[in-house]
Write a protein that holds these residues in place. Structure first.
Motif, PDB file in Angstrom:
ATOM      1  N   LYS A 287     203.992  55.042  55.453  1.00 43.57           N
ATOM      2  CA  LYS A 287     204.711  55.995  56.679  1.00 43.57           C
ATOM      3  C   LYS A 287     203.992  57.352  56.578  1.00 43.57           C
ATOM      4  O   LYS A 287     204.532  57.913  55.379  1.00 43.57           O
ATOM      5  CB  LYS A 287     206.677  55.580  57.051  1.00 43.57           C
ATOM      6  CG  LYS A 287     206.392  54.042  57.686  1.00 43.57           C
ATOM      7  CD  LYS A 287     208.126  54.346  58.286  1.00 43.57           C
ATOM      8  CE  LYS A 287     209.289  53.695  56.988  1.00 43.57           C
ATOM      9  NZ  LYS A 287     209.816  53.092  57.072  1.00 43.57           N
ATOM     10  N   PRO A 288     203.884  58.152  57.779  1.00 40.28           N
ATOM     11  CA  PRO A 288     204.747  59.439  57.268  1.00 40.28           C
ATOM     12  C   PRO A 288     205.647  60.015  56.115  1.00 40.28           C
ATOM     13  O   PRO A 288     206.818  59.303  56.845  1.00 40.28           O
ATOM     14  CB  PRO A 288     204.463  60.226  59.043  1.00 40.28           C
ATOM     15  CG  PRO A 288     204.327  59.061  59.700  1.00 40.28           C
ATOM     16  CD  PRO A 288     204.411  58.020  58.329  1.00 40.28           C
TER      17      PRO A 288
ATOM     18  N   PHE B  23     207.654  62.038  56.944  1.00 40.46           N
ATOM     19  CA  PHE B  23     209.310  62.238  57.807  1.00 40.46           C
ATOM     20  C   PHE B  23     209.610  61.176  58.548  1.00 40.46           C
ATOM     21  O   PHE B  23     210.948  61.236  58.698  1.00 40.46           O
ATOM     22  CB  PHE B  23     208.396  63.858  58.806  1.00 40.46           C
ATOM     23  CG  PHE B  23     207.675  62.954  59.866  1.00 40.46           C
ATOM     24  CD1 PHE B  23     208.306  62.212  61.596  1.00 40.46           C
ATOM     25  CD2 PHE B  23     206.051  63.453  59.936  1.00 40.46           C
ATOM     26  CE1 PHE B  23     207.255  61.891  61.800  1.00 40.46           C
ATOM     27  CE2 PHE B  23     205.481  62.954  61.357  1.00 40.46           C
ATOM     28  CZ  PHE B  23     205.996  61.817  62.740  1.00 40.46           C
ATOM     29  N   LYS B  24     209.023  60.147  58.513  1.00 39.39           N
ATOM     30  CA  LYS B  24     209.257  59.264  59.014  1.00 39.39           C
ATOM     31  C   LYS B  24     210.079  58.896  57.620  1.00 39.39           C
ATOM     32  O   LYS B  24     211.404  57.768  58.174  1.00 39.39           O
ATOM     33  CB  LYS B  24     208.353  57.892  59.795  1.00 39.39           C
ATOM     34  CG  LYS B  24     208.598  56.379  59.978  1.00 39.39           C
ATOM     35  CD  LYS B  24     209.087  57.043  61.771  1.00 39.39           C
ATOM     36  CE  LYS B  24     209.772  55.613  62.348  1.00 39.39           C
ATOM     37  NZ  LYS B  24     210.910  55.306  61.800  1.00 39.39           N
ATOM     38  N   GLU B  25     209.658  58.547  56.608  1.00 43.36           N
ATOM     39  CA  GLU B  25     209.959  57.972  55.489  1.00 43.36           C
ATOM     40  C   GLU B  25     211.592  58.759  55.308  1.00 43.36           C
ATOM     41  O   GLU B  25     212.835  57.878  55.143  1.00 43.36           O
ATOM     42  CB  GLU B  25     210.200  57.953  54.227  1.00 43.36           C
ATOM     43  CG  GLU B  25     208.085  57.917  53.953  1.00 43.36           C
ATOM     44  CD  GLU B  25     208.559  55.744  53.583  1.00 43.36           C
ATOM     45  OE1 GLU B  25     209.174  55.488  53.639  1.00 43.36           O
ATOM     46  OE2 GLU B  25     207.679  55.328  53.372  1.00 43.36           O
TER      47      GLU B  25
ATOM     48  N   ASP C 137     213.634  59.871  57.842  1.00 43.23           N
ATOM     49  CA  ASP C 137     214.315  59.323  59.150  1.00 43.23           C
ATOM     50  C   ASP C 137     215.049  57.957  59.088  1.00 43.23           C
ATOM     51  O   ASP C 137     216.029  57.695  59.300  1.00 43.23           O
ATOM     52  CB  ASP C 137     213.768  59.779  60.290  1.00 43.23           C
ATOM     53  CG  ASP C 137     213.077  61.406  60.508  1.00 43.23           C
ATOM     54  OD1 ASP C 137     213.775  62.376  60.121  1.00 43.23           O
ATOM     55  OD2 ASP C 137     211.861  61.509  61.750  1.00 43.23           O
ATOM     56  N   ASP C 138     214.465  57.379  58.452  1.00 40.07           N
ATOM     57  CA  ASP C 138     214.730  55.889  58.089  1.00 40.07           C
ATOM     58  C   ASP C 138     215.427  55.807  57.403  1.00 40.07           C
ATOM     59  O   ASP C 138     216.082  54.273  57.237  1.00 40.07           O
ATOM     60  CB  ASP C 138     213.454  55.474  58.218  1.00 40.07           C
ATOM     61  CG  ASP C 138     212.502  54.756  59.459  1.00 40.07           C
ATOM     62  OD1 ASP C 138     213.075  55.570  60.189  1.00 40.07           O
ATOM     63  OD2 ASP C 138     211.176  54.458  59.463  1.00 40.07           O
TER      64      ASP C 138
ATOM     65  N   GLY D 108     217.162  62.241  57.376  1.00 42.26           N
ATOM     66  CA  GLY D 108     216.947  62.770  59.034  1.00 42.26           C
ATOM     67  C   GLY D 108     215.803  63.756  58.176  1.00 42.26           C
ATOM     68  O   GLY D 108     216.344  64.387  57.521  1.00 42.26           O
TER      69      GLY D 108
END
Length: 294
Positions: free
Chosen positions: A3-4, A6-8, A10-11, A38
Motif C-alpha cells: 500500500k502507498p 499515505f494509505k498505511e 490513513d488505515d 491519518g
C-alpha cells in the motif's frame, strides 16, 4: 510495499486492543503519545500547518521520499511489520507450551519453545530491530550502536512509547523486573543454530548486521548489552512492576491472577505495537524531512 505510505497511515486503527494496550502505558510517559492517525492529520499535527496547498505539497514530498528505494524508509517499515509477525508466531508457540503444562496437552511442551527462552530471544531481536530501523530511517550504517544510544536518550512521542511497550510487554510482564539480565543471559546461552530456528530471528535476519548467524548473534547481544542500562533505568525510575502493568491490562483483557503468565503470549499475538508506533514514527520523520526540503 503493498500500500502507498499515505494509505498505511490513513488505515492506522483508532481503537482496538493495540491502541488500548498502548494507552494503558500512558502512566509511564504521561502525555508523550497521542494516537496520531491519518496522513494529512499527521502532517497538520507535526507541522502545525493549516494551508491545504502546503499540506498537499508536504504530503507529496513525503510520499516521494518513502518511494525512493535508495532511502531506508521502506526497509524500516518492513522491519517494524516483520518482527511483529515473527513474534506472533512465538506467542502462539509459547501459549501452546503454557497450555501444555496445565492440561492433557502435555505433549505440546516437546514441540514448542519454553516461554522464557522464546520471550528472551524475542526481546533481544525486537531491540536490535529498533536499532536497525533507526539506522535505516536516519540513513546511517546499520551497526551504529553509539548513534542509537545517543538518540535513545532523546526518544519521545511514538518512539518512546514503542520502547516503553518493549520494556513492559516483552520484558517486565513475561520475564519479571530483572528481565534485561535474564534475557541477555538466556540469549548468550542460545546457540547460533537455535537462533536460526527462532521465527522472529528468521523473519528479520537479512537486515541484521553480520556475516552469518554467529556474527549476527554477537551483534544482537552487543546491542542489547549496550541498551540494558537505559532499560533498567527506565524500569527503576518509572517504578515499572508486573503487578502494576497487569492491573492496567485487566481493564480490557480478562484473566485471573493464576493465569497471568499467559498474558505475555496473548500480547505477542494480539498487540501490534511495533508496527503501529513504528509507522507513526516513520510518518513523522518523513514529514519532518519533507518540510525541511520544501
Amino acid at each position: 510495499m503493498s500500500k502507498p505510505i499515505f494509505k498505511e497511515v490513513d488505515d492506522l486503527p483508532t481503537g482496538g486492543l493495540t491502541v488500548m494496550a498502548l494507552k494503558s502505558l500512558d502512566f509511564l510517559i504521561p502525555g508523550q503519545w497521542q494516537n496520531l492517525t491519518g496522513f494529512d492529520n499527521t502532517i497538520r499535527a507535526v507541522t502545525g500547518e493549516t494551508d491545504e496547498a502546503l499540506i498537499q505539497q508536504i504530503g507529496e514530498r513525503a510520499v516521494a521520499l518513502y518511494n525512493d528505494k535508495s532511502q531506508g524508509y521502506q526497509r524500516a517499515l518492513w522491519l517494524y511489520e516483520t518482527v511483529e509477525s515473527g513474534s506472533g508466531l512465538l506467542g502462539t508457540a509459547a501459549l501452546a507450551n503454557r497450555i501444555g503444562q496445565d492440561s492433557f496437552l502435555g505433549f505440546l511442551k516437546n514441540i514448542t519453545p519454553k516461554p522464557e527462552k522464546a520471550q528472551s530471544i524475542d526481546l533481544c531481536i525486537k531491540l536490535v530491530t529498533e536499532l536497525v530501523a533507526f539506522c535505516q530511517i536516519n540513513g546511517i550504517p546499520g551497526d551504529s550502536i553509539g548513534d542509537f544510544l545517543a538518540a535513545l536518550g532523546d526518544y519521545s512521542g511514538e518512539s518512546l512509547m514503542r520502547m516503553a511497550a518493549l520494556v513492559s510487554f516483552d520484558g517486565v510482564i513475561p520475564l519479571g523486573p530483572e528481565f534485561a539480565e535474564k534475557a541477555l543471559s538466556i540469549f548468550d546461552g542460545t546457540s547460533p543454530k537455535e537462533l536460526e530456528g527462532n521465527p522472529t530471528y528468521k523473519s528479520v535476519q537479512e537486515l541484521i548486521p553480520g556475516g552469518g548467524s554467529s556474527e549476527k548473534k554477537g551483534f544482537i547481544a552487543q546491542s542489547f548489552d549496550s541498551t540494558k542500562g537505559w532499560m533498567k533505568s527506565f524500569v527503576s525510575s518509572k517504578n515499572v512492576t508486573q503487578e502494576g502493568l497487569l492491573s492496567r491490562l485487566k481493564g480490557f483483557i480478562e484473566f485471573t491472577d493464576d493465569k497471568a503468565d499467559y498474558v505475555g503470549a496473548l500480547l505477542d499475538m494480539n498487540v501490534k505495537y511495533y508496527r503501529h508506533t513504528g509507522l507513526q514514527t516513520l510518518a513523522r520523520r518523513l514529514i519532518e524531512r519533507a518540510v525541511a526540503e520544501i
